[in-house]
Design an enzyme around this catalytic site. Sequence first.
Site, PDB file in Angstrom:
ATOM      1  N   LYS A   1      -2.168   6.302 -22.980  1.00 40.88           N
ATOM      2  CA  LYS A   1      -1.856   6.476 -24.398  1.00 40.88           C
ATOM      3  C   LYS A   1      -0.410   6.062 -24.657  1.00 40.88           C
ATOM      4  O   LYS A   1      -0.113   4.893 -24.763  1.00 40.88           O
ATOM      5  CB  LYS A   1      -2.109   7.917 -24.849  1.00 40.88           C
ATOM      6  CG  LYS A   1      -3.574   8.246 -24.997  1.00 40.88           C
ATOM      7  CD  LYS A   1      -4.263   8.441 -23.687  1.00 40.88           C
ATOM      8  CE  LYS A   1      -5.720   8.817 -23.837  1.00 40.88           C
ATOM      9  NZ  LYS A   1      -6.356   9.010 -22.536  1.00 40.88           N
TER      10      LYS A   1
ATOM     11  N   TYR B   1       0.846  -1.198   0.000  1.00 38.81           N
ATOM     12  CA  TYR B   1       0.000   0.000   0.000  1.00 38.81           C
ATOM     13  C   TYR B   1       0.881   1.247   0.000  1.00 38.81           C
ATOM     14  O   TYR B   1       0.600   2.231  -0.667  1.00 38.81           O
ATOM     15  CB  TYR B   1      -0.917  -0.011   1.227  1.00 38.81           C
ATOM     16  CG  TYR B   1      -1.937   1.091   1.200  1.00 38.81           C
ATOM     17  CD1 TYR B   1      -3.191   0.882   0.630  1.00 38.81           C
ATOM     18  CD2 TYR B   1      -1.638   2.345   1.723  1.00 38.81           C
ATOM     19  CE1 TYR B   1      -4.124   1.896   0.573  1.00 38.81           C
ATOM     20  CE2 TYR B   1      -2.575   3.363   1.671  1.00 38.81           C
ATOM     21  CZ  TYR B   1      -3.818   3.140   1.102  1.00 38.81           C
ATOM     22  OH  TYR B   1      -4.732   4.146   1.052  1.00 38.81           O
TER      23      TYR B   1
ATOM     24  N   PHE C   1     -10.017  19.743 -24.051  1.00 38.36           N
ATOM     25  CA  PHE C   1     -10.337  18.321 -24.112  1.00 38.36           C
ATOM     26  C   PHE C   1     -11.516  18.106 -23.170  1.00 38.36           C
ATOM     27  O   PHE C   1     -11.642  18.792 -22.162  1.00 38.36           O
ATOM     28  CB  PHE C   1      -9.138  17.435 -23.743  1.00 38.36           C
ATOM     29  CG  PHE C   1      -9.491  15.985 -23.841  1.00 38.36           C
ATOM     30  CD1 PHE C   1      -9.719  15.416 -25.084  1.00 38.36           C
ATOM     31  CD2 PHE C   1      -9.679  15.208 -22.709  1.00 38.36           C
ATOM     32  CE1 PHE C   1     -10.123  14.088 -25.196  1.00 38.36           C
ATOM     33  CE2 PHE C   1     -10.076  13.879 -22.817  1.00 38.36           C
ATOM     34  CZ  PHE C   1     -10.296  13.322 -24.061  1.00 38.36           C
ATOM     35  N   THR C   2     -12.370  17.124 -23.498  1.00 36.99           N
ATOM     36  CA  THR C   2     -13.656  16.969 -22.793  1.00 36.99           C
ATOM     37  C   THR C   2     -13.506  16.928 -21.269  1.00 36.99           C
ATOM     38  O   THR C   2     -14.085  17.747 -20.557  1.00 36.99           O
ATOM     39  CB  THR C   2     -14.362  15.689 -23.286  1.00 36.99           C
ATOM     40  OG1 THR C   2     -13.437  14.597 -23.202  1.00 36.99           O
ATOM     41  CG2 THR C   2     -14.834  15.830 -24.719  1.00 36.99           C
TER      42      THR C   2
ATOM     43  N   PHE D   1     -21.958  12.460 -24.966  1.00 39.17           N
ATOM     44  CA  PHE D   1     -21.528  11.529 -26.018  1.00 39.17           C
ATOM     45  C   PHE D   1     -21.272  10.123 -25.472  1.00 39.17           C
ATOM     46  O   PHE D   1     -21.323   9.149 -26.205  1.00 39.17           O
ATOM     47  CB  PHE D   1     -20.272  12.039 -26.731  1.00 39.17           C
ATOM     48  CG  PHE D   1     -19.075  12.208 -25.830  1.00 39.17           C
ATOM     49  CD1 PHE D   1     -18.866  13.375 -25.124  1.00 39.17           C
ATOM     50  CD2 PHE D   1     -18.153  11.184 -25.694  1.00 39.17           C
ATOM     51  CE1 PHE D   1     -17.778  13.518 -24.284  1.00 39.17           C
ATOM     52  CE2 PHE D   1     -17.049  11.315 -24.866  1.00 39.17           C
ATOM     53  CZ  PHE D   1     -16.875  12.487 -24.151  1.00 39.17           C
TER      54      PHE D   1
ATOM     55  N   ASP E   1      -0.521  19.321 -20.605  1.00 36.05           N
ATOM     56  CA  ASP E   1      -1.121  17.994 -20.739  1.00 36.05           C
ATOM     57  C   ASP E   1      -0.190  17.209 -21.661  1.00 36.05           C
ATOM     58  O   ASP E   1      -0.160  17.419 -22.876  1.00 36.05           O
ATOM     59  CB  ASP E   1      -2.525  18.117 -21.334  1.00 36.05           C
ATOM     60  CG  ASP E   1      -3.204  16.752 -21.503  1.00 36.05           C
ATOM     61  OD1 ASP E   1      -2.488  15.730 -21.510  1.00 36.05           O
ATOM     62  OD2 ASP E   1      -4.440  16.721 -21.639  1.00 36.05           O
TER      63      ASP E   1
ATOM     64  N   ARG F   1     -16.295  13.204 -32.875  1.00 37.03           N
ATOM     65  CA  ARG F   1     -15.637  14.342 -32.233  1.00 37.03           C
ATOM     66  C   ARG F   1     -16.172  15.593 -32.906  1.00 37.03           C
ATOM     67  O   ARG F   1     -15.557  16.187 -33.773  1.00 37.03           O
ATOM     68  CB  ARG F   1     -14.112  14.269 -32.385  1.00 37.03           C
ATOM     69  CG  ARG F   1     -13.446  13.138 -31.634  1.00 37.03           C
ATOM     70  CD  ARG F   1     -13.251  13.340 -30.134  1.00 37.03           C
ATOM     71  NE  ARG F   1     -14.382  13.095 -29.293  1.00 37.03           N
ATOM     72  CZ  ARG F   1     -14.289  12.883 -27.974  1.00 37.03           C
ATOM     73  NH1 ARG F   1     -13.115  12.851 -27.372  1.00 37.03           N
ATOM     74  NH2 ARG F   1     -15.352  12.714 -27.244  1.00 37.03           N
TER      75      ARG F   1
END
Length: 477
Positions: free
Chosen positions: A261, A75, A127-128, A450, A218, A384
């Site tokens: 990613k 942990y 970005f969303t 969406f 980002d 998109r």
Amino acid sequence: MPIPRRSWAEPFKIKVVEPVRLTTPGQRLAAIREAGYNTFLLKSEDVYIDLLTDSGTSAMSDRQWAGMMLGDEAYAGSRNFYRLEAAVQRLYGYRYLIPTHQGRGAEHIISRILIKPGDVIAGNMYFTTTRLHQELAGGRFEDVVIPEAHDPASEHPFKGNVDLAKLEALIARHGAARMPYVSVAATVNMAGGQPISLENLRAVRELTARHGIRVILDATRVAENAYFIQQREPGYAHKSLAEILREMLSLVDILYMSGRKCAGVRGGLIATNHPEYYNRLLEWLPVYEGFATYGGMSTKEVEAMAVGLREMTDPTVASASADFVKYFVGRMVEAGIPVVTPAGGLACHVDASRFLSHVPQADYPAGALAAAIYLVSGVRGMERGTLSTDRDKEGRDVLADLELVRLAMPRRVYTMSHIEYTVDRVRWLYEHRDLVQGLQWVSEPPVLRFFFGRLRPLNDWGNRLADAFIADFGEAV
Ligand code: F0G
């Protein structure tokens, strides 16, 4: 001349395979109906080639899998955390690391700690999840990307650049005290995976420094951005990706990323050299994500991420995924299909406004096109466009600047023949595009609609498209 790749073939061989299944047009029609014409709601077993996203869908390397076996499930204080910390320090030049369960966990904590109600956050396109977290913290997002980003046909090499005049005007209007940071993205997702140049990032840094405003990056697809700088920006052709990455990161105060990613791992992280930010962000980590040395990830993934970050800066890895997208985009252009150019770093983006120029924007052409592509091919892409934008406070639809269908490329998963198949089916659809019409809502969620929204085809065009497809290809494919 930029450093050339030594071969255009994929820099890996396949060790484990997973069978995929091509369903019939009748089965696909039933599946997309069942999914409310929303590709997010399809079952993945009904999908032949899954280009919904490159998020969490990339193939890990043998070294990453080996790393998973080294997970020390403690942990607190697991050895894998210290390996990831060392990788961040060596590759990024950042002292402090905060692991998170994925990118949006990082966005949540950063927004909650640094944004006050009434603040304004400028960014190179939204970005969303990024924008929603900024808004939930009481902030307002202002887009300061250059206008070329909104033009799918513009050949600008760095469509992710910040419009410096717009940013300066925003600072003059609101004052630096109302702008806690500027939110810069590498390989801008919603613009079609388009990069920001080092020259522009440096200028953003200089402008914000004059006003005492921080810059947050980002860095979700930063390796591809570094590769584009090497390929496209004068003066960087002979620099290594690792050098370019270090130079980019020296210009920002905090970076965060979705490891799902380019690191190929289900996790995320925040890194900084500022102890005051580190301490403030760390305080809330155990409340929302987990203890400081795992942050919501399993330690197996922490280890695989340490390996993934190193692989990311390997010139053959970042260049291979970007070049694969370039090949895809190039084949679509040859087939006469309207796509976003130049090729970006995460997907081939089909321009639904040109593809379905007869469908009004209010009828969601990009959503209709994503459903139609699935129907004729079993290939799943993602809308998109306007569907991906929530309504304004008065309940009006906000028409998106770009109506795109994203066909994302998970890294190291598909081959050139999968691309050839996709291009072939999309070409057939383009020749029969007049059969496709718009969509209307059946049920519409209030936020990030969406994901779970359900729609129906106007005038039942799904049936007619399936009939035309069967007339050409038969019932079996
Ligand atoms: N930032 C960018 C630029 C992203 O593309 C994503 C995710 C996130 C942040 C959030 O990270 O998913 O790990 O929580 N993009 C995925 C996509 C979902 O399909 O483009 P996350």
